[in-house]
Design an enzyme around this catalytic site. Structure first.
Site, mmCIF file in Angstrom:
data_model
loop_
_atom_site.group_PDB
_atom_site.id
_atom_site.type_symbol
_atom_site.label_atom_id
_atom_site.label_comp_id
_atom_site.label_asym_id
_atom_site.label_seq_id
_atom_site.Cartn_x
_atom_site.Cartn_y
_atom_site.Cartn_z
ATOM 1 N N CYS A 46 0.685 -1.199 0.036
ATOM 2 C CA CYS A 46 0.101 0.036 0.099
ATOM 3 C C CYS A 46 0.869 1.296 -0.031
ATOM 4 C CB CYS A 46 -1.010 -0.213 1.084
ATOM 5 S SG CYS A 46 -2.007 -1.291 1.234
ATOM 6 N N ASP A 139 -20.572 12.575 -14.408
ATOM 7 C CA ASP A 139 -21.786 12.316 -14.443
ATOM 8 C C ASP A 139 -22.144 11.607 -13.147
ATOM 9 O OD1 ASP A 139 -21.056 9.820 -15.305
ATOM 10 O OD2 ASP A 139 -22.194 9.709 -17.028
#
Length: 222
Positions: A46, A139
């Site tokens: 990570c 959107d």
């Protein structure tokens, strides 16, 4: 398990982050977005991913893509971890992480979005978050989803390449072929007639001949 499918509007969730509380749709505004999740703070893979994302954050910014990460630890842990992340590249040490991290210590958002990896468990036997990549359009709909297991780090060059394709194909009636990169030829979508293609693409359309004789491999410069 709940999850998000391509074309779905992402929930307008509220979350605590390293830059304060956000409402997701307000955070995105009219921009594109990328939400990428991480199994846990202070973990090796990570940290390399976050450091890479921070290093190339300008590449996302120039594409008008807002970045936000998620991990199943607290805001306080995220802020401390961010210092490690930025120190990964010596020239970035001491500078702030250029994007927020969502705190999902109760795993509520990870469950809602279908981000948990059932095969990777923490010391308490609870599933870790998988390495999800969600690219969201202006959107607020999901345009791309990539799901890596916790043990496999992401390729951010591929993520940027995919975003370039998404943004191009959102504007033009084309598709991008295998291994496409910006500047390469693109393919005319099958629903366009030859006459429509000729009028839409002034650079011309070329067709690759194949044994079937079908004229479906049509290329152009966007």
């Amino acid at each position: 398990m709940p999850g998000i499918l391509l074309g779905d509007v992402l929930p307008n969730f509220e979350a605590n982050t390293t830059v304060g509380k956000i409402k997701f749709h307000d955070f995105l505004g009219t921009s594109w977005g990328i939400l990428f999740s991480h199994p846990r703070d202070f973990t090796p893979v990570c940290t390399t991913e976050m450091a890479c994302a921070a290093k190339i954050s300008d590449q996302f910014k120039k594409r008008d893509v807002k970045m936000i990460a998620l991990s199943i630890d607290s805001v306080e842990d995220h802020r401390t971890w961010s210092e490690d992340v930025m120190a990964f590249h010596a020239n970035k040490a001491g500078t702030p992480l250029p994007f927020p991290i969502i705190a999902d210590d109760k795993r509520e958002l990870s469950v809602l979005l279908g981000m948990l990896d059932p095969d990777e468990l923490d010391k308490d036997g609870l599933p870790l978050t998988a390495r999800c990549v969600f690219v969201i359009g202006p959107d607020k709909k999901l345009k791309l989803s990539i799901l890596y297991p916790a043990t496999t780090g992401r390729n951010f060059d591929e993520i940027l390449r995919a975003i370039d394709s998404l943004q191009l194909t959102a504007q033009k009636k084309v598709a991008t072929p295998v291994d496409w990169k910006p500047g390469d030829k693109v393919m005319v979508i099958p629903s366009l007639s030859d006459a429509e293609a000729a009028s839409l693409f002034p650079n011309g359309v070329t067709t690759k001949e194949v044994p079937s004789g079908k004229k479906y491999l049509r290329y152009t410069q966007p």
